[in-house]
Design a protein around this motif. Structure first.
Motif, PDB file in Angstrom:
ATOM      1  N   PRO A 106     108.378  35.393  50.194  1.00 25.41           N
ATOM      2  CA  PRO A 106     108.152  35.429  49.367  1.00 25.41           C
ATOM      3  C   PRO A 106     109.049  35.233  48.573  1.00 25.41           C
ATOM      4  N   PRO A 107     108.381  35.824  46.904  1.00 25.83           N
ATOM      5  CA  PRO A 107     107.513  36.167  46.919  1.00 25.83           C
ATOM      6  C   PRO A 107     105.991  36.423  46.179  1.00 25.83           C
ATOM      7  N   PHE A 108     105.752  34.740  46.978  1.00 26.92           N
ATOM      8  CA  PHE A 108     104.467  34.726  46.427  1.00 26.92           C
ATOM      9  C   PHE A 108     103.595  35.347  47.414  1.00 26.92           C
ATOM     10  N   SER A 109     104.055  34.946  49.007  1.00 27.29           N
ATOM     11  CA  SER A 109     102.969  35.548  50.198  1.00 27.29           C
ATOM     12  C   SER A 109     102.765  37.032  49.553  1.00 27.29           C
ATOM     13  N   LEU A 110     103.982  37.713  49.337  1.00 27.91           N
ATOM     14  CA  LEU A 110     103.541  39.107  49.061  1.00 27.91           C
ATOM     15  C   LEU A 110     102.401  39.634  47.718  1.00 27.91           C
ATOM     16  N   ILE A 111     102.565  38.443  47.062  1.00 28.59           N
ATOM     17  CA  ILE A 111     101.600  38.484  45.701  1.00 28.59           C
ATOM     18  C   ILE A 111      99.979  37.767  46.186  1.00 28.59           C
ATOM     19  N   VAL A 112      99.931  36.791  46.882  1.00 30.67           N
ATOM     20  CA  VAL A 112      98.750  36.539  47.371  1.00 30.67           C
ATOM     21  C   VAL A 112      98.330  37.797  48.938  1.00 30.67           C
ATOM     22  N   ARG A 113      98.516  38.487  49.400  1.00 31.51           N
ATOM     23  CA  ARG A 113      98.619  39.272  50.521  1.00 31.51           C
ATOM     24  C   ARG A 113      97.911  40.598  49.437  1.00 31.51           C
ATOM     25  N   LEU A 114      98.490  40.962  48.600  1.00 29.97           N
ATOM     26  CA  LEU A 114      97.597  41.849  47.821  1.00 29.97           C
ATOM     27  C   LEU A 114      96.792  41.618  46.960  1.00 29.97           C
ATOM     28  N   ILE A 115      96.282  40.181  46.229  1.00 33.85           N
ATOM     29  CA  ILE A 115      95.384  39.981  45.891  1.00 33.85           C
ATOM     30  C   ILE A 115      94.168  39.914  47.442  1.00 33.85           C
ATOM     31  N   PHE A 116      94.714  39.532  47.984  1.00 33.31           N
ATOM     32  CA  PHE A 116      93.184  39.298  49.014  1.00 33.31           C
ATOM     33  C   PHE A 116      93.535  40.532  49.644  1.00 33.31           C
ATOM     34  N   GLN A 117      93.817  41.708  49.673  1.00 34.12           N
ATOM     35  CA  GLN A 117      93.784  42.524  49.874  1.00 34.12           C
ATOM     36  C   GLN A 117      92.717  43.733  48.440  1.00 34.12           C
ATOM     37  N   ILE A 118      93.202  43.902  47.426  1.00 30.32           N
ATOM     38  CA  ILE A 118      92.776  44.398  46.805  1.00 30.32           C
ATOM     39  C   ILE A 118      90.341  43.242  46.351  1.00 30.32           C
ATOM     40  N   HIS A 119      90.846  41.917  46.656  1.00 30.60           N
ATOM     41  CA  HIS A 119      89.891  41.164  46.966  1.00 30.60           C
ATOM     42  C   HIS A 119      88.504  41.494  47.871  1.00 30.60           C
ATOM     43  N   ALA A 120      89.551  42.100  48.557  1.00 33.78           N
ATOM     44  CA  ALA A 120      88.224  42.504  49.972  1.00 33.78           C
ATOM     45  C   ALA A 120      87.815  43.767  49.428  1.00 33.78           C
ATOM     46  N   MET A 121      88.654  44.802  48.825  1.00 31.06           N
ATOM     47  CA  MET A 121      87.302  45.558  48.775  1.00 31.06           C
ATOM     48  C   MET A 121      86.078  45.210  47.853  1.00 31.06           C
ATOM     49  N   TRP A 122      85.929  44.256  46.441  1.00 30.73           N
ATOM     50  CA  TRP A 122      85.701  43.724  45.879  1.00 30.73           C
ATOM     51  C   TRP A 122      84.879  43.632  46.730  1.00 30.73           C
ATOM     52  N   LEU A 123      84.617  42.174  47.028  1.00 36.30           N
ATOM     53  CA  LEU A 123      83.520  41.747  47.840  1.00 36.30           C
ATOM     54  C   LEU A 123      82.572  42.471  48.670  1.00 36.30           C
ATOM     55  N   ILE A 124      83.354  43.207  49.781  1.00 34.27           N
ATOM     56  CA  ILE A 124      82.465  44.066  50.405  1.00 34.27           C
ATOM     57  C   ILE A 124      81.184  45.047  49.582  1.00 34.27           C
ATOM     58  N   TYR A 125      81.892  44.781  48.182  1.00 32.00           N
ATOM     59  CA  TYR A 125      80.959  45.847  47.001  1.00 32.00           C
ATOM     60  C   TYR A 125      80.046  44.956  46.430  1.00 32.00           C
ATOM     61  N   ALA A 126      80.452  43.144  46.071  1.00 30.25           N
ATOM     62  CA  ALA A 126      78.961  43.070  45.730  1.00 30.25           C
ATOM     63  C   ALA A 126      78.464  42.736  46.565  1.00 30.25           C
ATOM     64  N   THR A 127      78.960  41.441  48.147  1.00 35.37           N
ATOM     65  CA  THR A 127      77.859  41.731  48.889  1.00 35.37           C
ATOM     66  C   THR A 127      76.764  42.851  49.377  1.00 35.37           C
ATOM     67  N   GLU A 128      77.326  43.813  49.336  1.00 37.13           N
ATOM     68  CA  GLU A 128      76.658  45.199  49.706  1.00 37.13           C
ATOM     69  C   GLU A 128      75.276  45.110  47.833  1.00 37.13           C
ATOM     70  N   HIS A 129      76.655  44.798  47.496  1.00 35.95           N
ATOM     71  CA  HIS A 129      75.563  45.407  45.640  1.00 35.95           C
ATOM     72  C   HIS A 129      74.280  44.098  46.097  1.00 35.95           C
ATOM     73  N   HIS A 130      74.239  42.571  46.207  1.00 36.61           N
ATOM     74  CA  HIS A 130      73.146  41.400  46.232  1.00 36.61           C
ATOM     75  C   HIS A 130      72.760  41.613  47.500  1.00 36.61           C
ATOM     76  N   ILE A 131      73.002  41.730  48.707  1.00 35.51           N
ATOM     77  CA  ILE A 131      71.876  42.002  49.572  1.00 35.51           C
ATOM     78  C   ILE A 131      70.958  42.451  48.977  1.00 35.51           C
ATOM     79  N   ASN A 132      71.218  44.028  49.292  1.00 38.38           N
ATOM     80  CA  ASN A 132      70.616  45.531  49.540  1.00 38.38           C
ATOM     81  C   ASN A 132      69.741  45.017  47.981  1.00 38.38           C
ATOM     82  N   LEU A 133      70.306  44.389  46.766  1.00 40.01           N
ATOM     83  CA  LEU A 133      69.199  44.169  45.494  1.00 40.01           C
ATOM     84  C   LEU A 133      68.602  43.010  45.230  1.00 40.01           C
TER      85      LEU A 133
END
Length: 309
Positions: free
Chosen positions: A200-227
């Motif tokens: 910490p604090p680097f690992s906490l920052i990275v954890r937060l980044i990847f937590q937000i990134h995961a929500m973005w990635l599933i939306y972007a992947t669904e959008h790209h694959i289905n469209l």
């Protein structure tokens, strides 16, 4: 301190005479030359802000150590899914290639940094820039085919390990893949297996980044694959498919958000025709999926009733 200087004058007899004068310098001299100018002193407001920033930094560091046992490490730290009817072989090829990594990197700059800026070692591990230190990325692929030879399920397991001065700062493993549902549809999943932070604090920052990134990635992947994925027939559609996966944020802004806002405000439709066509096809497929899911559920219930009788 006084210095002696000599002034030379010429007499009428053309003889040279020297007149010695004492000159006192107007400014002080040091033994090594001119005195250094005094630096401006910070104001009281500046001192207060510096103390405040230092105190906030120390408090933040202390809070990060307190939060580390609760948020620094986690198992199954995310699990996102969506349904599609696209060909499973195409989806397996998408996740196994750089196409998915372009979506993963969000913007072209990060793609250049992570993918083209990395170096492979003899074991196939990618060495690239980390936060902090060096990040090691390894991948493992597994799949299974059905009786017809098409892909029944696929999984891509990625491990990210950040090493700084010989110590592991954080370690994370994610799964990306899909499996075929009983009704024939494909369920795509993104699963965070674990995140272990040790700095910490680097690992906490990275954890937060990847937590937000995961929500973005599933939306972007669904959008790209289905469209846009796997359906390009013209050069214009191929360009849109590439734009969608290589720079999804800009694509959403230019081809969806701005045209939708213009349509609502002015009634003028500026959305490209192939984008509207892709949206209509995606909406139709979604209705078909819902109808097939309801039909499959009703059929399953009838079979269960027949078995009970």
């Amino acid at each position: 301190m006084a210095f002696r200087t000599a002034a030379m004058s010429v007499s009428r007899a053309s003889r040279v005479a020297f007149k010695v004068q004492q000159v006192t310098p107007k400014s002080s001299f040091s033994s090594q030359g001119f005195a250094m100018p005094k630096l401006p002193q910070p104001s009281n407001n500046t001192k207060f802000l510096l103390k405040l920033a230092g105190g906030a930094g120390a408090a933040g560091l202390g809070v990060s150590f307190l939060l580390q046992p609760f948020f620094g490490s986690a198992e199954d730290f995310y699990d996102y899914r969506f349904i599609t009817t696209k060909d499973p072989d195409d989806i397996a090829g998408f996740y196994g290639s750089e196409d998915f990594m372009e979506l993963f990197c969000v913007v072209p700059f990060m793609g250049t940094l992570m993918m083209r800026g990395g170096v492979f070692d003899d074991e196939g591990t990618v060495h690239t820039a980390g936060l902090p230190g060096e990040m090691l990325v390894s991948m493992e692929f597994s799949d299974e085919d059905n009786e017809d030879g098409s892909t029944l399920w696929f999984n891509k397991r990625e491990n990210f390990k950040d090493v700084f001065m010989g110590m592991t700062m954080w370690d994370m493993t994610q799964n990306f893949g899909f499996h075929t549902l009983p009704d024939g549809q494909i369920e795509v999943y993104h699963h965070g297996v674990y995140f272990h932070g040790h700095a910490p604090p680097f690992s906490l920052i990275v954890r937060l980044i990847f937590q937000i990134h995961a929500m973005w990635l599933i939306y972007a992947t669904e959008h790209h694959i289905n469209l846009y994925a796997f359906t390009s027939e013209t050069e214009e559609e191929e360009a849109m498919e590439h734009f969608s996966r290589s720079n999804m944020p800009l694509h959403l802004l230019v081809d969806h958000l701005i045209p939708d806002m213009v349509m609502k405000l002015t009634g003028i439709d500026i959305k490209p025709s192939f984008v509207k066509h892709a949206e209509e096809e995606a909406a139709a497929e979604k209705l078909i999926r819902k109808a097939s899911a309801v039909g499959f559920k009703a059929e399953s219930e009838d079979e269960e009733e027949d078995e009970e009788e």
